[in-house]
Scaffold this active site. Structure first.
Site, mmCIF file in Angstrom:
data_model
loop_
_atom_site.group_PDB
_atom_site.id
_atom_site.type_symbol
_atom_site.label_atom_id
_atom_site.label_comp_id
_atom_site.label_asym_id
_atom_site.label_seq_id
_atom_site.Cartn_x
_atom_site.Cartn_y
_atom_site.Cartn_z
ATOM 1 N N GLY A 55 42.392 41.770 71.671
ATOM 2 C CA GLY A 55 41.392 41.484 70.650
ATOM 3 C C GLY A 55 40.068 42.125 70.983
ATOM 4 N N GLY B 169 33.063 39.623 71.887
ATOM 5 C CA GLY B 169 31.644 39.815 71.649
ATOM 6 C C GLY B 169 31.094 41.044 72.354
ATOM 7 N N GLY C 249 33.037 43.423 73.957
ATOM 8 C CA GLY C 249 33.992 44.500 74.200
ATOM 9 C C GLY C 249 35.410 44.043 73.930
ATOM 10 N N ASP D 176 28.156 29.394 72.604
ATOM 11 C CA ASP D 176 29.005 30.048 71.607
ATOM 12 C C ASP D 176 30.394 29.423 71.591
ATOM 13 O OD1 ASP D 176 29.574 31.748 69.545
ATOM 14 O OD2 ASP D 176 30.044 33.467 70.822
#
Ligand SMILES: *[C@@H]1O[C@H](CO)[C@@H](O)[C@H](O)[C@H]1NC(C)=O
Ligand SMILES: *[C@@H]1O[C@H](CO)[C@@H](O)[C@H](O)[C@H]1NC(C)=O
Ligand SMILES: *[C@@H]1O[C@H](CO)[C@@H](O)[C@H](O)[C@H]1NC(C)=O
Ligand SMILES: *[C@@H]1O[C@H](CO)[C@@H](O)[C@H](O)[C@H]1NC(C)=O
Ligand SMILES: *[C@@H]1O[C@H](CO)[C@@H](O)[C@H](O)[C@H]1NC(C)=O
Ligand SMILES: *[C@@H]1O[C@H](CO)[C@@H](O)[C@H](O)[C@H]1NC(C)=O
Ligand SMILES: *[C@@H]1O[C@H](CO)[C@@H](O)[C@H](O)[C@H]1NC(C)=O
Ligand SMILES: *[C@@H]1O[C@H](CO)[C@@H](O)[C@H](O)[C@H]1NC(C)=O
Length: 837
Positions: free
Chosen positions: A525, A528, A530, A643
């Site tokens: 995936g 954020g 990389g 986050d």
């Protein structure tokens, strides 16, 4: 829950004879004769009315014939006749057939289930006071000779009652074991879990999930099972017995002088659990007296061959003296299943034996056994036979007797603070030290010193290699370096001042190979900072490599801070960072790989969502709460995640949650709980109002994000934040509305189905709403959240209205509400939208 009809047969004596099989007479309430029938609304009581035989309905609405305790609610069923042959209609009944067996007939008169017994002339069926349903000839029923034609004790379901035996009759080669219900308390059909005695070698009992062993009792040592040191011989209450006389091998228990009710059950709870329950009259409940597996060390082969599990140690797996981890990378990841290997090969004539105390004996299925040998004889025989790896006494009573010898690897060992047994393990003379277990400490220090020396040596080699590499162009193909470089963080993560020891470095070329040159196929995936790749090492578990994008804006310092911080954070609900790689202008983080990827990839995927039943979701909620509590309070630093979101919750192969991506976490001084920064980073939908609006963040902004996550997990819906296109309320607003209207349960995700506990769901919604309250000071801390979730708090405050719950009316509303990856401007503060994966 099953429903029951409990009308004793006695009541039926006054009912007119209009049934086809009717009751002509009944001398006592506990027998059924050939002329009688037992219908689904009738029951048969045992003589002193401890047990009842009757019909009950499973959650699948089928009817089952079963036995349960008479005066105990909730109904506790201990035996089921036709668990896999239910009748689907209440007009079925039980009767004794012409051949003398008893039959269960369905509504069309067909046999759904029958006892297999030889023909009896005047058969009667009787429920004994022990809970045993027996079929016998009535002319024999009064002479108590236990010559039953058939008895339910020979066909256990999931419960062992006092007097019932489980094990083998070796003469007739027949066997009795326990099999769980499909869903304990709901669906009585044969489930996935069995508890079955294995008579080979030295007999022990195994709990299996399908064919996979998940727990073993250890062999009987004369007093108790080797793996159950807490088993107490108590003639007043529960008396355990084990018999192995060459003709039969079985385990049973009885109740001593008291009139205790106790049962051993194999359940489908907690993914397979053995439970001994005893009835507490004063609280009218079944107390969980004992259960297994109870801790990590009870998990079968947790530490692999020659590994010893100690539940009071952290990590739980250690290698025996003279052994070292076979696979240090996995070992470092707390995966001990690879076990240990000898440091020095054996050399038969000079080998010695290491004396280990308080052990659960290793697996005994393939051992040599002689019950009449003494320990000394046993020792010298083992010493003479070069393939013998260990020996011990069989029976520990009366000073010990009998001989058990192992050949080959030793599996599933653990040690106890007390109550275990002595075990003697063959070791090379070089590894034995001066002698026996008393020298463990010195030995351990010696080992760690030598590890430290090796590590320093390796670091020096690395350094030299790097230097060399800068000058020339040496290409490394070795994985050994990688593996040895990971070793330092184990046991050395603590107080050393050597940065390099705290920062395990990985070799760039190794990572390139492991990730197949960072191929698209290996890509997990885009995060954020990389991309994340899956990497496979030649030996050891898979890893996840986060390759930071060169324009991430994260400097070397920031990067190093993140790494050092995370390496020190160890909690089972946090993703473990294994190390990093800084080479040329590349920066990479190496994490443990999580089988089930991230929560959002399952929770928000229609097809995969049903994988998460309520039990798993609740476990995920509690796990995240514990992980966050650790970050906020228990770790050495005070860490605000900043986050927290579904894509930052990773799931291991058992769907245990692990919080990932501490990239934005900052270390706080202990007295500083709020910070003000212009650089607000977070994800839309999870941001608290004060954070999004003013850039103020505190632990309470994490609590807000946690609350959003909880509500998402319950509803299976994404929260779209304060920014919403149409008139509908967003997720928080919607849950809040239903809560106030008393219809909160309607928000639950349809794919959970009906198998949830209402009170648990309501409690979670309540906690979720408390966490997303508008004002930070109204929100609970994570420690109260954990308490509330564990239902140790019975009174919870009423939630006030959540932040960002309103519908549109927001000036910046636009119709493309699904676009979540854009930069958003609120009150001059730039919010960097991250949709990290
Ligand atoms: C039991 O059920 C039968 C029909 O199956 C009915 O005729 C009878 O009245 C019921 N007896 C009681 C006590 O409810
Ligand atoms: C039933 O109870 C009576 C009186 O309490 C007792 O004497 C008898 O032994 C009991 N019978 C059984 C089978 O437990
Ligand atoms: C049970 O099945 C029979 C035959 O199929 C039917 O006549 C009867 O109505 C059913 N009874 C119930 C209670 O469903
Ligand atoms: C009764 O059992 C027979 C044989 O198992 C089956 O064929 C029949 O469908 C059953 N009848 C009902 C009403 O369940
Ligand atoms: C009865 O015998 C049949 C045929 O031998 C067998 O399939 C069935 O499992 C037996 N039932 C019980 C309860 O032992
Ligand atoms: C056990 O086996 C059955 C049938 O093969 C399967 O459906 C089930 O999922 C398995 N259970 C577990 C816990 O693996
Ligand atoms: C067990 O050991 C005893 C004493 O050494 C010996 O006499 C006996 O034959 C052995 N039994 C077996 C079955 O090996
Ligand atoms: C060692 O014991 C094993 C198992 O009893 C046996 O098969 C083997 O022959 C023995 N070896 C020697 C050298 O006695």
């Amino acid at each position: 829950m099953p429903t029951s009809f409990t009308h004793s047969l006695n009541h039926l004596l006054t009912i007119p004879f209009f049934l086809f099989f009717f009751i002509t007479s009944s001398t006592s309430s506990d027998t059924l004769t050939a002329t009688q029938a037992l219908r689904t609304n009738q029951t048969l009581l045992s003589q002193n009315q401890t047990f009842v035989l009757g019909f009950f309905r499973g959650s699948n609405t089928n009817y089952y014939l079963g036995i349960w305790y008479n005066n105990i609610t909730p109904q506790t069923i201990v035996w089921v006749a036709n668990r896999d042959n239910p009748i689907d209609n209440s007009t079925g009944y039980l009767k004794i057939g012409d051949d003398g067996n008893f039959l269960l007939l369905n509504s069309s008169g067909k046999t759904a289930w029958s006892s297999n017994a030889t023909t009896a002339k005047t058969p009667i069926l009787q429920l004994l006071e022990t809970g045993n349903l027996v079929l016998q000839d009535s002319d024999q029923s009064n002479n108590n000779n236990n010559n039953y034609l058939w008895q339910s004790f020979d066909y256990p379901t999931d419960t062992l009652l006092p007097g019932m035996k489980m094990g083998w009759n070796l003469d007739s080669n027949t066997e009795k074991h326990l099999t769980s219900w499909k869903i304990t308390g709901e669906d009585p059909s044969s489930g996935d879990y069995t508890f079955k005695l294995d008579y080979r070698g030295l007999p022990e009992i195994f709990l299996r999930r399908n064919q996979t062993i998940i727990y073993r009792s250890g062999p009987w040592n004369g007093e108790r099972f080797s793996g159950v040191p807490e088993m107490q011989h108590d003639t007043d209450s529960i008396v355990f017995s084990f018999s192995d006389d060459g003709h039969s091998v079985f385990y049973s228990f009885s109740i001593g002088k008291s009139s205790l009710l106790s049962r051993l059950t194999v359940t489908s709870d907690s993914d397979g659990e053995l439970q001994r329950r005893t009835w507490i009259q004063s609280s009218e409940s079944w107390n969980k007296f004992w259960y297994a597996p109870a801790d990590q060390c009870d998990h079968y082969r947790e530490c692999g061959p020659y590994g010893v599990c100690d539940n009071n140690a952290s990590p739980v797996c250690t290698c025996m003296q003279g052994f070292s981890p076979k696979n240090p990378v996995a070992w470092n990841l707390r995966d001990g299943s690879g076990g240990c290997v000898r440091k020095t090969d054996l050399d038969c004539p000079t080998d010695k034996f290491l004396h280990l105390e308080n052990m659960k004996l290793p697996e005994t299925t393939t051992v040599f056994v002689n019950k009449s040998m003494t320990l000394t004889e046993c020792g010298s025989m083992c010493e003479r036979n070069c393939s013998c790896t260990a020996y011990a006494n069989i029976d520990i009573t009366n000073g010990g007797s009998g001989c058990v010898m192992w050949f080959g690897q030793l599996f599933d060992l653990r040690n106890y603070p007390s109550g275990g047994q002595d075990l003697f393990v063959r070791l090379s003379a070089a590894d034995i030290g001066s002698s026996g277990s008393k020298h463990h400490k010195a030995e351990a220090i010696g080992i760690s010193l030598s590890v430290a020396v090796i590590v320093l040596g390796l670091l020096a080699i690395c350094y030299l290699r790097k230097k060399k590499q800068r000058r020339g162009s040496v290409i490394h193909r070795s994985h050994d370096l990688l593996i040895s470089e990971v070793v330092p963080s184990r046991g050395h993560s603590g107080e050393r001042n050597m940065d390099d020891l705290e920062l395990p470095m990985f070799d760039f070329n190794t990572l390139t190979m492991a990730t197949n040159n960072f191929s698209q196929d290996n890509k997990l995936g885009q995060g954020g900072f990389g991309s994340v790749y899956r990497g496979s090492l030649i030996e050891g578990p898979d890893i996840a490599v986060k390759r930071l994008s060169k324009d991430s804006g994260q400097g070397i310092e920031e990067f190093k801070n993140e790494v050092k911080l995370i390496v020190k954070l160890q909690h089972r609900n946090l993703v473990r960072l294994l190390g990093c790689c800084i080479e040329k202008d590349e920066k990479m983080l190496i994490y443990e790989y999580m089988e089930n990827r991230s929560l959002d990839s399952i929770l928000f995927d229609k097809a995969k969502r049903p994988l998460l039943d309520w039990k798993k979701r609740f476990n995920i909620i509690c796990g995240i709460a514990r992980g966050l509590l650790y970050l906020h309070q228990d770790s050495r630093f005070r860490i605000i995640h900043r986050d927290l979101k579904a894509s930052n919750i990773l799931l291991d192969n058992e769907m245990n949650p692990k919080i990932s991506d501490f990239g934005m976490a900052r270390i706080f001084g202990s007295n500083q709980t709020e910070a003000n920064t212009l650089r607000v980073v977070g994800t839309y939908g999870y941001m608290s109002p004060e954070y999004a609006m003013d850039g103020n963040f505190s632990i309470k902004s994490d609590v807000f994000s946690f609350g959003v996550l909880v509500l998402e997990i319950i509803t299976g819906k994404k929260n779209r934040g304060f920014y919403y296109a149409n008139d509908e309320l967003n997720l928080l607003g919607n849950v809040w509305k239903q809560w106030n209207e008393g219809t909160a349960l309607e928000v639950i995700d349809q794919s959970i189905g009906n198998s949830y506990t209402e009170s648990e769901v309501l409690r979670c919604i309540h906690v979720g709403l408390l966490c997303v309250q508008e004002r930070a000071e109204d929100r609970p801390t994570m420690s109260s959240v954990v308490l509330m979730l564990s239902s140790e708090v019975s009174l919870m405050p009423r939630p006030r209205s959540p932040g960002f719950s309103l519908g549109r009316n927001h000036p910046e509303t636009d119709s493309s509400s699904s676009n979540q990856d854009k930069t958003w401007s609120v009150n001059q503060v730039t919010v960097t939208m991250l949709n990290a994966r």
